[in-house]
Scaffold this motif. Structure first.
Motif, mmCIF file in Angstrom:
data_model
loop_
_atom_site.group_PDB
_atom_site.id
_atom_site.type_symbol
_atom_site.label_atom_id
_atom_site.label_comp_id
_atom_site.label_asym_id
_atom_site.label_seq_id
_atom_site.Cartn_x
_atom_site.Cartn_y
_atom_site.Cartn_z
ATOM 1 N N ALA A 137 0.831 -1.213 0.000
ATOM 2 C CA ALA A 137 0.000 0.000 0.000
ATOM 3 C C ALA A 137 0.863 1.260 0.000
ATOM 4 O O ALA A 137 0.924 1.995 0.990
ATOM 5 C CB ALA A 137 -0.928 -0.020 1.210
ATOM 6 N N PRO A 138 1.539 1.547 -1.106
ATOM 7 C CA PRO A 138 2.434 2.711 -1.148
ATOM 8 C C PRO A 138 1.730 4.056 -1.003
ATOM 9 O O PRO A 138 2.374 5.044 -0.670
ATOM 10 C CB PRO A 138 3.111 2.587 -2.512
ATOM 11 N N VAL A 175 -6.208 7.502 7.816
ATOM 12 C CA VAL A 175 -7.559 7.084 7.445
ATOM 13 C C VAL A 175 -7.567 6.846 5.934
ATOM 14 O O VAL A 175 -7.566 7.799 5.155
ATOM 15 C CB VAL A 175 -8.607 8.152 7.842
ATOM 16 N N PRO A 176 -7.537 5.576 5.534
ATOM 17 C CA PRO A 176 -7.458 5.279 4.102
ATOM 18 C C PRO A 176 -8.727 5.697 3.358
ATOM 19 O O PRO A 176 -9.834 5.515 3.875
ATOM 20 C CB PRO A 176 -7.321 3.753 4.046
ATOM 21 N N PRO A 177 -8.548 6.239 2.150
ATOM 22 C CA PRO A 177 -9.731 6.512 1.328
ATOM 23 C C PRO A 177 -10.377 5.182 0.934
ATOM 24 O O PRO A 177 -9.748 4.127 0.995
ATOM 25 C CB PRO A 177 -9.169 7.247 0.113
ATOM 26 N N GLU A 178 -11.618 5.255 0.552
ATOM 27 C CA GLU A 178 -12.392 4.046 0.228
ATOM 28 C C GLU A 178 -11.674 3.142 -0.778
ATOM 29 O O GLU A 178 -11.661 1.923 -0.618
ATOM 30 C CB GLU A 178 -13.778 4.442 -0.314
ATOM 31 N N ASP A 179 -11.042 3.743 -1.788
ATOM 32 C CA ASP A 179 -10.384 2.929 -2.819
ATOM 33 C C ASP A 179 -9.067 2.304 -2.346
ATOM 34 O O ASP A 179 -8.447 1.539 -3.087
ATOM 35 C CB ASP A 179 -10.176 3.734 -4.104
ATOM 36 N N GLU A 186 -8.976 -1.958 0.765
ATOM 37 C CA GLU A 186 -8.519 -3.331 0.554
ATOM 38 C C GLU A 186 -7.009 -3.435 0.752
ATOM 39 O O GLU A 186 -6.516 -4.370 1.381
ATOM 40 C CB GLU A 186 -8.902 -3.809 -0.850
ATOM 41 N N ASN A 187 -6.272 -2.459 0.250
ATOM 42 C CA ASN A 187 -4.818 -2.443 0.440
ATOM 43 C C ASN A 187 -4.457 -2.269 1.913
ATOM 44 O O ASN A 187 -3.496 -2.875 2.397
ATOM 45 C CB ASN A 187 -4.173 -1.340 -0.389
ATOM 46 N N ALA A 188 -5.225 -1.464 2.627
ATOM 47 C CA ALA A 188 -4.971 -1.268 4.057
ATOM 48 C C ALA A 188 -5.140 -2.584 4.816
ATOM 49 O O ALA A 188 -4.295 -2.963 5.635
ATOM 50 C CB ALA A 188 -5.913 -0.211 4.622
ATOM 51 N N GLU A 189 -6.213 -3.295 4.516
ATOM 52 C CA GLU A 189 -6.458 -4.583 5.168
ATOM 53 C C GLU A 189 -5.375 -5.591 4.811
ATOM 54 O O GLU A 189 -4.919 -6.353 5.670
ATOM 55 C CB GLU A 189 -7.840 -5.093 4.788
ATOM 56 N N GLU A 190 -4.965 -5.583 3.554
ATOM 57 C CA GLU A 190 -3.903 -6.493 3.113
ATOM 58 C C GLU A 190 -2.576 -6.162 3.805
ATOM 59 O O GLU A 190 -1.815 -7.060 4.167
ATOM 60 C CB GLU A 190 -3.750 -6.419 1.595
#
Length: 64
Positions: free
Chosen positions: A20-21, A38-42, A45-49
């Motif tokens: 998640a660069p 706070v990750p944006p919606e898009d 998935e990368n944040a969770e990964e």
């Protein structure tokens, strides 16, 4: 979701940065730094990964 890095656990593998660069970068000491807590919606998935992909479990969600 609110991302955090446990600096005491970070093993400087850089997995979170690779996954998640847009959310993480390496600090000058090699330890990961959260760029967007706070990750944006898009990027959710990368944040969770990144959380699951950290080999030393240094990446976490402060909210849960």
């Amino acid at each position: 979701m609110r991302l955090k890095i446990d600096r005491n656990l970070c093993g400087t593998t850089g997995q979170c940065v690779l996954i998640a660069p847009m959310l993480f970068r390496r600090g000058s000491d090699g330890i990961a730094v959260v760029v967007q807590p706070v990750p944006p919606e898009d990027e959710m998935e990368n944040a969770e990964e990144a959380i699951l992909g950290c080999p030393v479990q240094a990446v976490a969600d402060e909210d849960g």
